[in-house]
Scaffold this motif. Sequence first.
Motif, PDB file in Angstrom:
ATOM      1  N   LEU A   8      10.629   3.766 -28.940  1.00  0.00           N
ATOM      2  CA  LEU A   8      11.111   3.011 -30.088  1.00  0.00           C
ATOM      3  C   LEU A   8      11.060   1.502 -29.849  1.00  0.00           C
ATOM      4  CD1 LEU A   8      14.263   5.190 -30.890  1.00  0.00           C
ATOM      5  CD2 LEU A   8      12.017   5.326 -31.978  1.00  0.00           C
ATOM      6  N   VAL A   9      10.834   1.093 -28.605  1.00  0.00           N
ATOM      7  CA  VAL A   9      10.801  -0.329 -28.289  1.00  0.00           C
ATOM      8  C   VAL A   9       9.508  -0.930 -28.802  1.00  0.00           C
ATOM      9  CG1 VAL A   9      10.707  -2.019 -26.445  1.00  0.00           C
ATOM     10  CG2 VAL A   9      12.259  -0.090 -26.270  1.00  0.00           C
ATOM     11  N   SER A  10       9.648  -1.978 -29.592  1.00  0.00           N
ATOM     12  CA  SER A  10       8.456  -2.657 -30.084  1.00  0.00           C
ATOM     13  C   SER A  10       8.736  -4.140 -30.170  1.00  0.00           C
ATOM     14  CB  SER A  10       8.056  -2.113 -31.462  1.00  0.00           C
ATOM     15  OG  SER A  10       9.102  -2.305 -32.395  1.00  0.00           O
ATOM     16  N   ALA A  11       7.694  -4.911 -30.128  1.00  0.00           N
ATOM     17  CA  ALA A  11       7.794  -6.353 -30.285  1.00  0.00           C
ATOM     18  C   ALA A  11       6.499  -6.836 -30.890  1.00  0.00           C
ATOM     19  CB  ALA A  11       8.049  -7.026 -28.935  1.00  0.00           C
ATOM     20  N   ARG A  12       6.554  -7.976 -31.521  1.00  0.00           N
ATOM     21  CA  ARG A  12       5.341  -8.533 -32.102  1.00  0.00           C
ATOM     22  C   ARG A  12       4.398  -9.011 -31.005  1.00  0.00           C
ATOM     23  NH1 ARG A  12       8.220 -11.922 -37.056  1.00  0.00           N
ATOM     24  NH2 ARG A  12       9.161 -10.082 -38.056  1.00  0.00           N
ATOM     25  N   PRO A  13       3.113  -9.084 -31.316  1.00  0.00           N
ATOM     26  CA  PRO A  13       2.122  -9.419 -30.281  1.00  0.00           C
ATOM     27  C   PRO A  13       2.417 -10.708 -29.527  1.00  0.00           C
ATOM     28  CG  PRO A  13       1.017  -8.607 -32.244  1.00  0.00           C
ATOM     29  CD  PRO A  13       2.470  -8.741 -32.600  1.00  0.00           C
ATOM     30  N   ASP A  14       2.921 -11.748 -30.215  1.00  0.00           N
ATOM     31  CA  ASP A  14       3.174 -13.011 -29.517  1.00  0.00           C
ATOM     32  C   ASP A  14       4.266 -12.858 -28.461  1.00  0.00           C
ATOM     33  OD1 ASP A  14       5.243 -12.672 -31.324  1.00  0.00           O
ATOM     34  OD2 ASP A  14       5.266 -14.750 -32.024  1.00  0.00           O
ATOM     35  N   LEU A  15       5.276 -12.048 -28.741  1.00  0.00           N
ATOM     36  CA  LEU A  15       6.350 -11.830 -27.780  1.00  0.00           C
ATOM     37  C   LEU A  15       5.881 -10.950 -26.627  1.00  0.00           C
ATOM     38  CD1 LEU A  15       9.226 -12.285 -26.903  1.00  0.00           C
ATOM     39  CD2 LEU A  15       9.973 -10.492 -28.481  1.00  0.00           C
ATOM     40  N   ASN A  16       5.087  -9.938 -26.919  1.00  0.00           N
ATOM     41  CA  ASN A  16       4.548  -9.093 -25.851  1.00  0.00           C
ATOM     42  C   ASN A  16       3.646  -9.885 -24.911  1.00  0.00           C
ATOM     43  OD1 ASN A  16       5.599  -6.446 -26.042  1.00  0.00           O
ATOM     44  ND2 ASN A  16       4.377  -6.049 -27.859  1.00  0.00           N
ATOM     45  N   ARG A  17       2.857 -10.796 -25.473  1.00  0.00           N
ATOM     46  CA  ARG A  17       1.994 -11.637 -24.628  1.00  0.00           C
ATOM     47  C   ARG A  17       2.842 -12.533 -23.731  1.00  0.00           C
ATOM     48  NH1 ARG A  17      -1.218 -12.069 -29.319  1.00  0.00           N
ATOM     49  NH2 ARG A  17      -0.211 -14.059 -29.840  1.00  0.00           N
ATOM     50  N   ALA A  18       3.915 -13.068 -24.294  1.00  0.00           N
ATOM     51  CA  ALA A  18       4.789 -13.949 -23.515  1.00  0.00           C
ATOM     52  C   ALA A  18       5.450 -13.194 -22.363  1.00  0.00           C
ATOM     53  CB  ALA A  18       5.853 -14.554 -24.425  1.00  0.00           C
ATOM     54  N   ILE A  19       5.856 -11.962 -22.621  1.00  0.00           N
ATOM     55  CA  ILE A  19       6.468 -11.145 -21.567  1.00  0.00           C
ATOM     56  C   ILE A  19       5.452 -10.862 -20.469  1.00  0.00           C
ATOM     57  CG2 ILE A  19       7.421  -8.858 -21.044  1.00  0.00           C
ATOM     58  CD1 ILE A  19       8.701  -8.914 -23.841  1.00  0.00           C
ATOM     59  N   SER A  20       4.240 -10.541 -20.839  1.00  0.00           N
ATOM     60  CA  SER A  20       3.187 -10.273 -19.856  1.00  0.00           C
ATOM     61  C   SER A  20       2.913 -11.510 -19.001  1.00  0.00           C
ATOM     62  CB  SER A  20       1.911  -9.832 -20.579  1.00  0.00           C
ATOM     63  OG  SER A  20       0.875  -9.584 -19.651  1.00  0.00           O
ATOM     64  N   ASP A  21       2.865 -12.689 -19.640  1.00  0.00           N
ATOM     65  CA  ASP A  21       2.632 -13.937 -18.904  1.00  0.00           C
ATOM     66  C   ASP A  21       3.782 -14.218 -17.940  1.00  0.00           C
ATOM     67  OD1 ASP A  21       0.287 -14.285 -20.288  1.00  0.00           O
ATOM     68  OD2 ASP A  21       1.108 -15.733 -21.725  1.00  0.00           O
ATOM     69  N   GLY A  27       5.211 -12.460 -10.440  1.00  0.00           N
ATOM     70  CA  GLY A  27       4.505 -11.764  -9.372  1.00  0.00           C
ATOM     71  C   GLY A  27       3.594 -12.651  -8.560  1.00  0.00           C
ATOM     72  N   SER A  28       2.851 -13.528  -9.229  1.00  0.00           N
ATOM     73  CA  SER A  28       1.839 -14.319  -8.532  1.00  0.00           C
ATOM     74  C   SER A  28       2.372 -15.634  -7.976  1.00  0.00           C
ATOM     75  CB  SER A  28       0.662 -14.606  -9.468  1.00  0.00           C
ATOM     76  OG  SER A  28       1.094 -15.348 -10.607  1.00  0.00           O
ATOM     77  N   GLU A  29       3.214 -16.331  -8.733  1.00  0.00           N
ATOM     78  CA  GLU A  29       3.691 -17.637  -8.295  1.00  0.00           C
ATOM     79  C   GLU A  29       5.010 -17.563  -7.543  1.00  0.00           C
ATOM     80  OE1 GLU A  29       3.467 -20.813 -11.136  1.00  0.00           O
ATOM     81  OE2 GLU A  29       1.875 -19.826 -12.265  1.00  0.00           O
ATOM     82  N   ARG A  30       5.935 -16.747  -8.039  1.00  0.00           N
ATOM     83  CA  ARG A  30       7.222 -16.624  -7.346  1.00  0.00           C
ATOM     84  C   ARG A  30       7.223 -15.487  -6.335  1.00  0.00           C
ATOM     85  NH1 ARG A  30      12.231 -16.685 -11.200  1.00  0.00           N
ATOM     86  NH2 ARG A  30      13.167 -16.511  -9.125  1.00  0.00           N
ATOM     87  N   ARG A  31       6.203 -14.645  -6.390  1.00  0.00           N
ATOM     88  CA  ARG A  31       5.971 -13.587  -5.405  1.00  0.00           C
ATOM     89  C   ARG A  31       7.173 -12.660  -5.258  1.00  0.00           C
ATOM     90  NH1 ARG A  31       3.235 -16.145  -0.127  1.00  0.00           N
ATOM     91  NH2 ARG A  31       2.786 -13.930   0.192  1.00  0.00           N
ATOM     92  N   LEU A  32       7.735 -12.265  -6.389  1.00  0.00           N
ATOM     93  CA  LEU A  32       8.831 -11.310  -6.350  1.00  0.00           C
ATOM     94  C   LEU A  32       8.309  -9.932  -5.979  1.00  0.00           C
ATOM     95  CD1 LEU A  32      11.067 -12.230  -9.434  1.00  0.00           C
ATOM     96  CD2 LEU A  32      11.149 -13.098  -7.095  1.00  0.00           C
ATOM     97  N   ALA A  33       9.168  -9.136  -5.372  1.00  0.00           N
ATOM     98  CA  ALA A  33       8.792  -7.791  -4.956  1.00  0.00           C
ATOM     99  C   ALA A  33       8.515  -6.918  -6.170  1.00  0.00           C
ATOM    100  CB  ALA A  33       9.907  -7.173  -4.110  1.00  0.00           C
ATOM    101  N   ASP A  34       7.682  -5.901  -5.970  1.00  0.00           N
ATOM    102  CA  ASP A  34       7.312  -5.001  -7.077  1.00  0.00           C
ATOM    103  C   ASP A  34       8.539  -4.354  -7.704  1.00  0.00           C
ATOM    104  OD1 ASP A  34       4.670  -5.584  -6.718  1.00  0.00           O
ATOM    105  OD2 ASP A  34       4.205  -3.785  -5.563  1.00  0.00           O
ATOM    106  N   LYS A  35       9.498  -3.941  -6.885  1.00  0.00           N
ATOM    107  CA  LYS A  35      10.708  -3.297  -7.419  1.00  0.00           C
ATOM    108  C   LYS A  35      11.497  -4.255  -8.303  1.00  0.00           C
ATOM    109  CE  LYS A  35      11.451   0.177  -3.800  1.00  0.00           C
ATOM    110  NZ  LYS A  35      12.386   0.666  -2.747  1.00  0.00           N
ATOM    111  N   THR A  36      11.529  -5.527  -7.920  1.00  0.00           N
ATOM    112  CA  THR A  36      12.235  -6.526  -8.726  1.00  0.00           C
ATOM    113  C   THR A  36      11.524  -6.732 -10.057  1.00  0.00           C
ATOM    114  OG1 THR A  36      12.966  -7.629  -6.700  1.00  0.00           O
ATOM    115  CG2 THR A  36      13.124  -8.883  -8.753  1.00  0.00           C
ATOM    116  N   LEU A  37      10.203  -6.771 -10.019  1.00  0.00           N
ATOM    117  CA  LEU A  37       9.427  -6.936 -11.251  1.00  0.00           C
ATOM    118  C   LEU A  37       9.651  -5.758 -12.201  1.00  0.00           C
ATOM    119  CD1 LEU A  37       6.031  -8.273  -9.859  1.00  0.00           C
ATOM    120  CD2 LEU A  37       7.774  -9.565 -11.095  1.00  0.00           C
TER     121      LEU A  37
END
Length: 316
Positions: A8-21, A27-37
Amino acid sequence: MTDSDSLLVSARPDLNRAISDWLDHLGSERRLADKTLIAYERDIRQFLFFLTDHLGGAPGLGDVKELKPADFRAFLARRRRGGVQSRSIARALAGIRSFLAFLEERGMVNAAAAAVIRPPRQPRSLPKPLASADAKRVVDADMELEAEPWVAARNAAVLTLLYGCGLRLSEALSLTGDTAPRSGARTLRIRGKGGKERIVPILPVVTEAVESYLSLCPYTPQPDGPLFFGARGGPLNPRIVQYAMQKLRGALGLPDTATPHALRHSFATHLLAGGGDLRTIQELLGHASLSTTQVYTEIDTARLLEAYDKAHPHNR
């Protein structure tokens, strides 16, 4: 959130893109652990699930930009009514704030509305170290509980690293053939949480335990391969160490709190009780904040007060 909720969780494309970014940034810049992500993504999706119901439709960046403090309080209240504990609620709020701060840095929203919300108070739970005599019994135990001598030596080496160097179990199991503490080594380079490196000193008892394991191990560690092997030659699963500790505490009559991680707590507590400097212990443990290490002073104080209560003549 259940599997049916996630549908049931949905979001508009602009918000989904922002979450992905945002997740890519963590993950890449702050290098958080996979479990934290994974935990952060789950928390933000739970927030989206709430917003979908709260706003009457799939939210977009424009909706997030218009959120007020009352909206965030409503989310936390719903989580509380759902039986979620304070620690999990606080983590969810931290994840939302992280996401909004990421958007604010890019000029997309104002994060002030979430910043004014106070997280719920956390119940203070102190680490539960072993008594020094019990910690020594664990690492000095004759591991006859294991059928294979090399497996017994392996378990002893891992547990000795935890207590002798204050390592996390994941850090001990991440050692390779190239980074193994060999005879004569004085220090060990460890990569901890967030990829942060630290140097820890090595006691002779640690290198002796590792050398004993290597002399019996039927597998040869490669320079970039795991130091500790499972029975079939693959990397040692942490659950195997936890199970070995479970059997060991049963044999030694130790409480359920005697876990592999309790040996790391014991390392810190016993160093502090022996006059160790708090800043030094922080560096040895790889804690980012001194406040995290200071919890061990509370353990030391609690034990001091307990001894005082038992010994003072007026309390007899």
